[in-house]
Each structure stands twice: as structure tokens, then as C-alpha cells.
Write an enzyme that holds these catalytic residues in place. Structure first.
Site, PDB file in Angstrom:
ATOM      1  N   HIS A  17      43.986  36.737   6.097  1.00  0.00           N
ATOM      2  CA  HIS A  17      45.363  36.438   5.657  1.00  0.00           C
ATOM      3  C   HIS A  17      46.192  35.884   6.830  1.00  0.00           C
ATOM      4  O   HIS A  17      46.931  34.910   6.673  1.00  0.00           O
ATOM      5  CB  HIS A  17      46.050  37.710   5.149  1.00  0.00           C
ATOM      6  CG  HIS A  17      45.460  38.285   3.893  1.00  0.00           C
ATOM      7  ND1 HIS A  17      45.117  39.604   3.773  1.00  0.00           N
ATOM      8  CD2 HIS A  17      45.164  37.715   2.693  1.00  0.00           C
ATOM      9  CE1 HIS A  17      44.641  39.839   2.562  1.00  0.00           C
ATOM     10  NE2 HIS A  17      44.644  38.702   1.888  1.00  0.00           N
ATOM     11  N   LYS A  41      48.579  48.216 -11.017  1.00  0.00           N
ATOM     12  CA  LYS A  41      47.514  48.600 -10.081  1.00  0.00           C
ATOM     13  C   LYS A  41      47.991  49.726  -9.178  1.00  0.00           C
ATOM     14  O   LYS A  41      49.176  49.837  -8.897  1.00  0.00           O
ATOM     15  CB  LYS A  41      47.155  47.401  -9.193  1.00  0.00           C
ATOM     16  CG  LYS A  41      46.167  46.444  -9.810  1.00  0.00           C
ATOM     17  CD  LYS A  41      45.626  45.544  -8.714  1.00  0.00           C
ATOM     18  CE  LYS A  41      44.861  44.361  -9.245  1.00  0.00           C
ATOM     19  NZ  LYS A  41      44.561  43.387  -8.196  1.00  0.00           N
ATOM     20  N   ARG A  90      38.109  30.985   0.478  1.00  0.00           N
ATOM     21  CA  ARG A  90      37.053  31.401   1.403  1.00  0.00           C
ATOM     22  C   ARG A  90      35.726  30.737   1.073  1.00  0.00           C
ATOM     23  O   ARG A  90      34.996  30.296   1.921  1.00  0.00           O
ATOM     24  CB  ARG A  90      36.853  32.922   1.340  1.00  0.00           C
ATOM     25  CG  ARG A  90      37.925  33.703   2.031  1.00  0.00           C
ATOM     26  CD  ARG A  90      37.860  35.133   1.647  1.00  0.00           C
ATOM     27  NE  ARG A  90      38.013  35.279   0.210  1.00  0.00           N
ATOM     28  CZ  ARG A  90      38.221  36.420  -0.419  1.00  0.00           C
ATOM     29  NH1 ARG A  90      38.267  37.538   0.260  1.00  0.00           N
ATOM     30  NH2 ARG A  90      38.374  36.468  -1.721  1.00  0.00           N
ATOM     31  N   SER A 129      40.145  42.181   1.414  1.00  0.00           N
ATOM     32  CA  SER A 129      40.805  43.493   1.420  1.00  0.00           C
ATOM     33  C   SER A 129      39.921  44.522   0.730  1.00  0.00           C
ATOM     34  O   SER A 129      39.879  45.690   1.134  1.00  0.00           O
ATOM     35  CB  SER A 129      42.154  43.411   0.699  1.00  0.00           C
ATOM     36  OG  SER A 129      43.000  42.514   1.348  1.00  0.00           O
TER      37      SER A 129
HETATM   38  O1  PNS Z   1      45.874  38.690  -3.240  1.00  0.00           O
HETATM   39  P1  PNS Z   1      45.611  38.469  -4.709  1.00  0.00           P
HETATM   40  O2  PNS Z   1      45.532  39.790  -5.443  1.00  0.00           O
HETATM   41  O3  PNS Z   1      44.399  37.603  -4.951  1.00  0.00           O
HETATM   42  O4  PNS Z   1      46.906  37.677  -5.274  1.00  0.00           O
HETATM   43  C1  PNS Z   1      47.007  37.327  -6.653  1.00  0.00           C
HETATM   44  C2  PNS Z   1      48.424  36.806  -7.010  1.00  0.00           C
HETATM   45  C3  PNS Z   1      49.504  37.750  -6.502  1.00  0.00           C
HETATM   46  C4  PNS Z   1      48.639  35.451  -6.389  1.00  0.00           C
HETATM   47  C5  PNS Z   1      48.462  36.677  -8.580  1.00  0.00           C
HETATM   48  O5  PNS Z   1      47.983  37.858  -9.138  1.00  0.00           O
HETATM   49  C6  PNS Z   1      49.862  36.411  -9.113  1.00  0.00           C
HETATM   50  O6  PNS Z   1      50.412  35.358  -8.919  1.00  0.00           O
HETATM   51  N1  PNS Z   1      50.443  37.413  -9.808  1.00  0.00           N
HETATM   52  C7  PNS Z   1      51.785  37.328 -10.369  1.00  0.00           C
HETATM   53  C8  PNS Z   1      51.734  37.315 -11.913  1.00  0.00           C
HETATM   54  C9  PNS Z   1      51.564  35.910 -12.427  1.00  0.00           C
HETATM   55  O7  PNS Z   1      52.377  35.044 -12.240  1.00  0.00           O
HETATM   56  N2  PNS Z   1      50.428  35.675 -13.113  1.00  0.00           N
HETATM   57  C10 PNS Z   1      50.145  34.387 -13.699  1.00  0.00           C
HETATM   58  C11 PNS Z   1      49.356  33.519 -12.741  1.00  0.00           C
HETATM   59  S1  PNS Z   1      47.800  33.283 -13.485  1.00  0.00           S
END
Ligand code: PNS
Length: 163
Positions: A17, A41, A90, A129
Site C-alpha cells: 500500500h 465486516k 499486483r 493484508s
Molecule cells: O482494500 P480493498 O478491500 O480491496 O478495497 C475495496 C474498496 C474499498 C475499494 C471497495 O470495496 C469499495 O469501493 N467499497 C465501497 C462500496 C462501493 O462503492 N461498492 C461499489 C463498487 S463495486
């Protein structure tokens, strides 16, 4: 001014990150690292803890700020008037999920929100993570994955120390 934000769970933040943050901060004038407060979560670190870890790790980067968000990413983007999303890639296994998210966000925002992908530096490509938490759950050494102060906090959560 070119603004972007880097959303994620950051539970916990890894060197992978940090690599993306540093590189995005050198491309954009202002970068916000946005920690998702996902009520569905149960994270290892609370959203406040994750924000504080990221603030400490990025304190030498003057154009980086850290905050949390909840709800839809596109609503948050509109609120902030920041429409460029940074995500790290990645490996090919990340691609399908990231492509779907990027296209969903573009569709939901009527083309307003765009996603810029940075490929993770090779030395960090294996990091996640989830693997940090898995190693720590077996009381293993995570010093190659996260900065020392983060490793200490993770060890505390799992109730051990690493000499
Ligand atoms: O670090 P992560 O868990 O891979 O991040 C995922 C994240 C936070 C980018 C994604 O879950 C997100 O944007 N969540 C907010 C809810 C949302 O807008 N969902 C629709 C997008 S498909």
C-alpha cells in the site's frame, strides 16, 4: 490541481500500500487515502486505528491526507469533488475484480469517476493484508510485510511479541 484518492480497507496497511501511496503522491498534486468503514465486516483494526496507522506512515508526504468513508465510493467521490480513484494491481488475479469495480464505478457515476491503476512494485507483489493476518494468527514474523510500528500493533492484537 490534480486530485486523486486511494480507497481501501488497509487492514492493516502493508509496504505494498505504501508503495502505491508514494508513487501516486508523486503523480498527483493531492492524494487522499480513504479508509473504508465497512459495517458488514469485522476488521482487525478499527477504522480510527487504520487511519492513525496510515497518518503515521505518510507523515513525511505533505500532499497526502488520510480520512475514512462509508457508503458508495461514487457518492464519496462526488462529495469530495475528486473523481480519480487509484488502485494497485499486483497480479493478473487482481485484474478481474478491479476491472469490475472500475467499470461499476464509472457506470454508477455516469462516467464521472475514473480509475487509474498502478502496478505494484515487484518486491511487494506477493503482499496482502490477508496474508499478514494469516501469518500473524500463527504468531509468525511479518516484518517483511509492514513497517516495524505496524508489526508491533499486529503482534499486540494476536497477543505475542517477535524478538
Ligand atoms: O482494500 P480493498 O478491500 O480491496 O478495497 C475495496 C474498496 C474499498 C475499494 C471497495 O470495496 C469499495 O469501493 N467499497 C465501497 C462500496 C462501493 O462503492 N461498492 C461499489 C463498487 S463495486
Amino acid at each position: 490541481m490534480k486530485k486523486a484518492f486511494y480507497p481501501g480497507s488497509f487492514d492493516p496497511m502493508t509496504y505494498g500500500h505504501l508503495d502505491i501511496i508514494r508513487r501516486a503522491a508523486s503523480i498527483f498534486d493531492e492524494l487522499t487515502v480513504s479508509v473504508l468503514n465497512n459495517k458488514l465486516k469485522t476488521p482487525l483494526f478499527s477504522v480510527e486505528e487504520r487511519v492513525n496507522i496510515l497518518k503515521e506512515a505518510t507523515k513525511d508526504l505533505p500532499n497526502v491526507k488520510v480520512e475514512s468513508f462509508s457508503g458508495l465510493l461514487v457518492d464519496y467521490a462526488r462529495e469530495k469533488e475528486t473523481y480519480v480513484v487509484i488502485r494497485g494491481l499486483r497480479a493478473i488475479t487482481d485484474f478481474e475484480y478491479e476491472l469490475q469495480n472500475a467499470q461499476t464505478n464509472a457506470k454508477l457515476s455516469g462516467g464521472l469517476v475514473d480509475t487509474v491503476f498502478l502496478t505494484t512494485s515487484l518486491e511487494y507483489a506477493y503482499l496482502s493484508s490477508s496474508s499478514v493476518k494469516e501469518i500473524a494468527s500463527f504468531h509468525g514474523d511479518i516484518s517483511m510485510c509492514v513497517p516495524e510500528f505496524v508489526a508491533k500493533l499486529v503482534y499486540e492484537k494476536y497477543g505475542y511479541e517477535m524478538k
